[in-house]
Design an enzyme around this catalytic site. Structure first.
Site, PDB file in Angstrom:
ATOM      1  N   GLY A   1       0.834  -1.208   0.000  1.00  0.00           N
ATOM      2  CA  GLY A   1       0.000   0.000   0.000  1.00  0.00           C
ATOM      3  C   GLY A   1       0.862   1.249   0.000  1.00  0.00           C
ATOM      4  O   GLY A   1       1.921   1.277   0.620  1.00  0.00           O
TER       5      GLY A   1
ATOM      6  N   ARG B   1       4.985 -15.753  -5.195  1.00  0.00           N
ATOM      7  CA  ARG B   1       3.664 -16.403  -5.286  1.00  0.00           C
ATOM      8  C   ARG B   1       2.836 -15.647  -6.320  1.00  0.00           C
ATOM      9  O   ARG B   1       1.814 -15.061  -6.022  1.00  0.00           O
ATOM     10  CB  ARG B   1       2.964 -16.370  -3.919  1.00  0.00           C
ATOM     11  CG  ARG B   1       3.706 -17.167  -2.851  1.00  0.00           C
ATOM     12  CD  ARG B   1       3.051 -16.994  -1.504  1.00  0.00           C
ATOM     13  NE  ARG B   1       1.623 -17.253  -1.570  1.00  0.00           N
ATOM     14  CZ  ARG B   1       0.760 -16.880  -0.622  1.00  0.00           C
ATOM     15  NH1 ARG B   1       1.161 -16.216   0.430  1.00  0.00           N
ATOM     16  NH2 ARG B   1      -0.518 -17.149  -0.732  1.00  0.00           N
TER      17      ARG B   1
ATOM     18  N   ASP C   1       5.793  -5.105   5.468  1.00  0.00           N
ATOM     19  CA  ASP C   1       6.245  -6.457   5.814  1.00  0.00           C
ATOM     20  C   ASP C   1       6.340  -7.373   4.598  1.00  0.00           C
ATOM     21  O   ASP C   1       7.309  -8.115   4.445  1.00  0.00           O
ATOM     22  CB  ASP C   1       5.372  -7.073   6.920  1.00  0.00           C
ATOM     23  CG  ASP C   1       3.881  -6.954   6.627  1.00  0.00           C
ATOM     24  OD1 ASP C   1       3.523  -6.297   5.636  1.00  0.00           O
ATOM     25  OD2 ASP C   1       3.078  -7.520   7.393  1.00  0.00           O
TER      26      ASP C   1
ATOM     27  N   THR D   1       5.096   2.128   5.960  1.00  0.00           N
ATOM     28  CA  THR D   1       3.680   1.772   6.124  1.00  0.00           C
ATOM     29  C   THR D   1       3.033   2.805   7.027  1.00  0.00           C
ATOM     30  O   THR D   1       3.641   3.247   8.016  1.00  0.00           O
ATOM     31  CB  THR D   1       3.451   0.366   6.731  1.00  0.00           C
ATOM     32  OG1 THR D   1       2.086   0.277   7.178  1.00  0.00           O
ATOM     33  CG2 THR D   1       4.324   0.057   7.920  1.00  0.00           C
TER      34      THR D   1
ATOM     35  N   ASP E   1       0.744   2.008   8.857  1.00  0.00           N
ATOM     36  CA  ASP E   1       0.329   1.235  10.035  1.00  0.00           C
ATOM     37  C   ASP E   1       1.375   1.218  11.152  1.00  0.00           C
ATOM     38  O   ASP E   1       1.060   0.856  12.279  1.00  0.00           O
ATOM     39  CB  ASP E   1       0.025  -0.214   9.637  1.00  0.00           C
ATOM     40  CG  ASP E   1      -1.228  -0.334   8.800  1.00  0.00           C
ATOM     41  OD1 ASP E   1      -1.920   0.680   8.618  1.00  0.00           O
ATOM     42  OD2 ASP E   1      -1.515  -1.450   8.319  1.00  0.00           O
TER      43      ASP E   1
ATOM     44  N   ASP F   1       3.672  -0.857  11.750  1.00  0.00           N
ATOM     45  CA  ASP F   1       3.722  -2.174  12.403  1.00  0.00           C
ATOM     46  C   ASP F   1       4.969  -2.977  12.036  1.00  0.00           C
ATOM     47  O   ASP F   1       4.947  -4.204  12.061  1.00  0.00           O
ATOM     48  CB  ASP F   1       2.445  -2.976  12.055  1.00  0.00           C
ATOM     49  CG  ASP F   1       2.287  -3.186  10.564  1.00  0.00           C
ATOM     50  OD1 ASP F   1       3.080  -2.627   9.785  1.00  0.00           O
ATOM     51  OD2 ASP F   1       1.358  -3.918  10.167  1.00  0.00           O
TER      52      ASP F   1
ATOM     53  N   ARG G   1      -4.228  -2.859  10.163  1.00  0.00           N
ATOM     54  CA  ARG G   1      -4.720  -4.207   9.923  1.00  0.00           C
ATOM     55  C   ARG G   1      -4.617  -5.097  11.159  1.00  0.00           C
ATOM     56  O   ARG G   1      -5.619  -5.586  11.654  1.00  0.00           O
ATOM     57  CB  ARG G   1      -3.913  -4.811   8.782  1.00  0.00           C
ATOM     58  CG  ARG G   1      -4.678  -5.790   7.965  1.00  0.00           C
ATOM     59  CD  ARG G   1      -3.740  -6.549   7.084  1.00  0.00           C
ATOM     60  NE  ARG G   1      -3.187  -5.738   6.023  1.00  0.00           N
ATOM     61  CZ  ARG G   1      -3.486  -5.895   4.737  1.00  0.00           C
ATOM     62  NH1 ARG G   1      -4.346  -6.815   4.389  1.00  0.00           N
ATOM     63  NH2 ARG G   1      -2.899  -5.153   3.825  1.00  0.00           N
TER      64      ARG G   1
HETATM   65  O1  F6P Z   1      -0.893  -1.838   5.164  1.00  0.00           O
HETATM   66  C1  F6P Z   1      -1.492  -0.614   5.069  1.00  0.00           C
HETATM   67  C2  F6P Z   1      -2.958  -0.705   4.872  1.00  0.00           C
HETATM   68  O2  F6P Z   1      -3.289   0.618   4.809  1.00  0.00           O
HETATM   69  C3  F6P Z   1      -3.772  -1.466   5.917  1.00  0.00           C
HETATM   70  O3  F6P Z   1      -4.037  -0.764   7.067  1.00  0.00           O
HETATM   71  C4  F6P Z   1      -5.009  -1.813   5.152  1.00  0.00           C
HETATM   72  O4  F6P Z   1      -5.658  -2.943   5.682  1.00  0.00           O
HETATM   73  C5  F6P Z   1      -4.469  -2.094   3.819  1.00  0.00           C
HETATM   74  O5  F6P Z   1      -3.328  -1.295   3.649  1.00  0.00           O
HETATM   75  C6  F6P Z   1      -5.461  -1.892   2.712  1.00  0.00           C
HETATM   76  O6  F6P Z   1      -4.830  -2.024   1.481  1.00  0.00           O
HETATM   77  P1  F6P Z   1      -5.574  -2.053   0.078  1.00  0.00           P
HETATM   78  O7  F6P Z   1      -6.984  -1.607   0.248  1.00  0.00           O
HETATM   79  O8  F6P Z   1      -4.783  -1.126  -0.766  1.00  0.00           O
HETATM   80  O9  F6P Z   1      -5.487  -3.454  -0.378  1.00  0.00           O
END
Ligand code: F6P
Length: 391
Positions: free
Chosen positions: A34, A107, A144, A166, A168, A170, A212
């Site tokens: 993302g 993958r 990650d 990110t 997030d 995380d 997430r």
């Molecule tokens: O990892 C970042 C993040 O923003 C998460 O919080 C979210 O679940 C995810 O990306 C959503 O990604 P997309 O909608 O682009 O698949």
């Protein structure tokens, strides 16, 4: 008068080469997963730092797709990153290279003639493409997933440095990822705005934010903007104490309440709220927990409740100055690491310094909110409910 373009640049750092690490002539940058505010700042800093060492820099389109499927791109899937190409991009959200969270080369989903989709490992092919294009090292900028892929490519023989990205926050071993501060700042501003409408109508407003499997965005934006309850994946919630907090506020004359919930928060004994299950080549998509919490709080408190989902708005916009600076420092540090002959490392923020850690050590790990951290304690001491027995 010499033009800015033709003026030779001073090399601030000398590249180290050893038999194991022959001199670098060309590096590639890739952005995966993302998007997050600050990606373009990393691209600019890494490109300028590499040019100053005399290296050529290319950018791969959409993660590794530009190399794996060049025929799908008008520009061949790999673009030259000149000084001109990276000018004026530090403040821009998104990534000039494009990104994907569906292009894992280990993958890779491929559709067969009968319509079924299978996942294949395209690592050997990808390594050949790097070699064919004369790319000596890769800087992979991602979360990650991208960093695990970077580790895999490194084990397979490619020189790789990772840059943690990110919203997030995380990722293990770095005090912060770039993108996080921008997401928290925007979420806090949105929550500030929701306070006035919640107060005017005497309503409960539930704000669902991204995050997430870790609740950093919910925790930081919730505490910073004075939310009354914060629900995070690290603390499975029961809405009874949250409803009690709302009812108590009501009795004291505060007829409104704000609840911030991370998309990955789960009720005690329950599972994630998903929009799409994990499938071939992609992970599960979370969403919907905000409206479930609002419905249940409306039932428990008898108060009108509304839900606002901030979702992808948190990934957009210009990076904050904190994120710009962190991203620029990470980009320059990634090139510095390669110049120092390092390999298989991820740059990270350690106190005031940018350092690096082994990709092997962080690969596949997630940084959760520690339940005894100062921010959680601060929230509890201020009476913010986490939907657990402590309030
Ligand atoms: O990892 C970042 C993040 O923003 C998460 O919080 C979210 O679940 C995810 O990306 C959503 O990604 P997309 O909608 O682009 O698949």
């Amino acid at each position: 008068m010499a033009s800015a373009v033709s003026r030779p640049c001073r090399a601030y750092h000398r590249a180290v080469s050893t038999p194991a690490h022959p001199p670098i002539r060309r590096i590639a940058l890739s952005t995966g997963g993302g998007d997050a505010p600050g990606l373009n700042a990393v691209i600019r800093a890494a490109t300028l730092a590499a040019h100053n060492l005399g290296w050529d820099v290319v950018g791969i389109r959409d993660g590794f797709n530009g190399l794996l499927s060049p025929e799908e791109y008008d520009d061949g899937g790999v673009i030259s990153l000149s000084r001109d190409r990276v000018r004026g991009i530090v403040h821009l959200g998104g990534t000039i290279l494009g990104t994907t969270n569906r292009g894992n080369p280990t993958r890779y989903p491929v559709e067969r003639a009968d319509g079924t989709v299978v996942e294949i490992d395209r690592t050997p092919e990808l390594l050949d493409r790097f070699a064919e294009r004369g790319i000596d090292a890769l800087i992979t900028i991602g979360g990650d997933g991208s960093l695990s892929i970077g580790h895999h490519l490194n084990v397979a023989g490619l020189r790789v440095i990772g840059v943690p990205k990110t919203i997030d926050n995380d990722l293990e071993a770095t005090m912060s990822t770039f993108g996080f501060d921008s997401a928290v700042s925007f979420a806090s501003e949105c929550i500030d705005r929701l306070f006035s409408t919640a107060t005017s109508h005497g309503r409960v407003i539930v704000v669902e934010v991204m995050g997430r499997y870790a609740g950093w965005i919910a925790l930081h934006s919730g505490v910073a903007s004075g939310a009354h309850a914060i629900l995070i994946p690290e603390i499975p919630f029961d809405l009874t104490p949250v409803a009690e907090t709302i009812a108590h506020r009501n009795e004291l004359g505060s007829k409104f309440s704000i609840v911030v919930v991370a998309e990955g928060a789960t009720p005690l004994g329950g599972g994630h709220s998903t929009i799409e299950a994990a499938g071939q080549g992609h992970s599960e998509r979370l969403g919907g927990i905000g409206s479930k919490v609002a419905d249940e709080l409306e039932r428990l408190t008898g108060k009108e409740a509304r839900t606002v989902v901030l979702g992808h708005l948190l990934r957009g916009g210009s990076p904050t100055s904190f994120d710009r600076l962190l991203a620029l420092r990470f980009g320059a540090a990634a090139v510095r690491a390669l110049a120092d002959g390092l390999d298989g490392r991820m740059v990270c923020l350690a106190g005031d310094s940018v350092n690096h850690v082994s990709l092997a050590d962080i690969s596949g790990k997630q940084k959760k909110v520690p339940l005894d951290c100062d921010t959680v304690r601060t929230a509890r001491e201020m009476g913010i409910s986490f939907g657990d027995l402590q309030g």
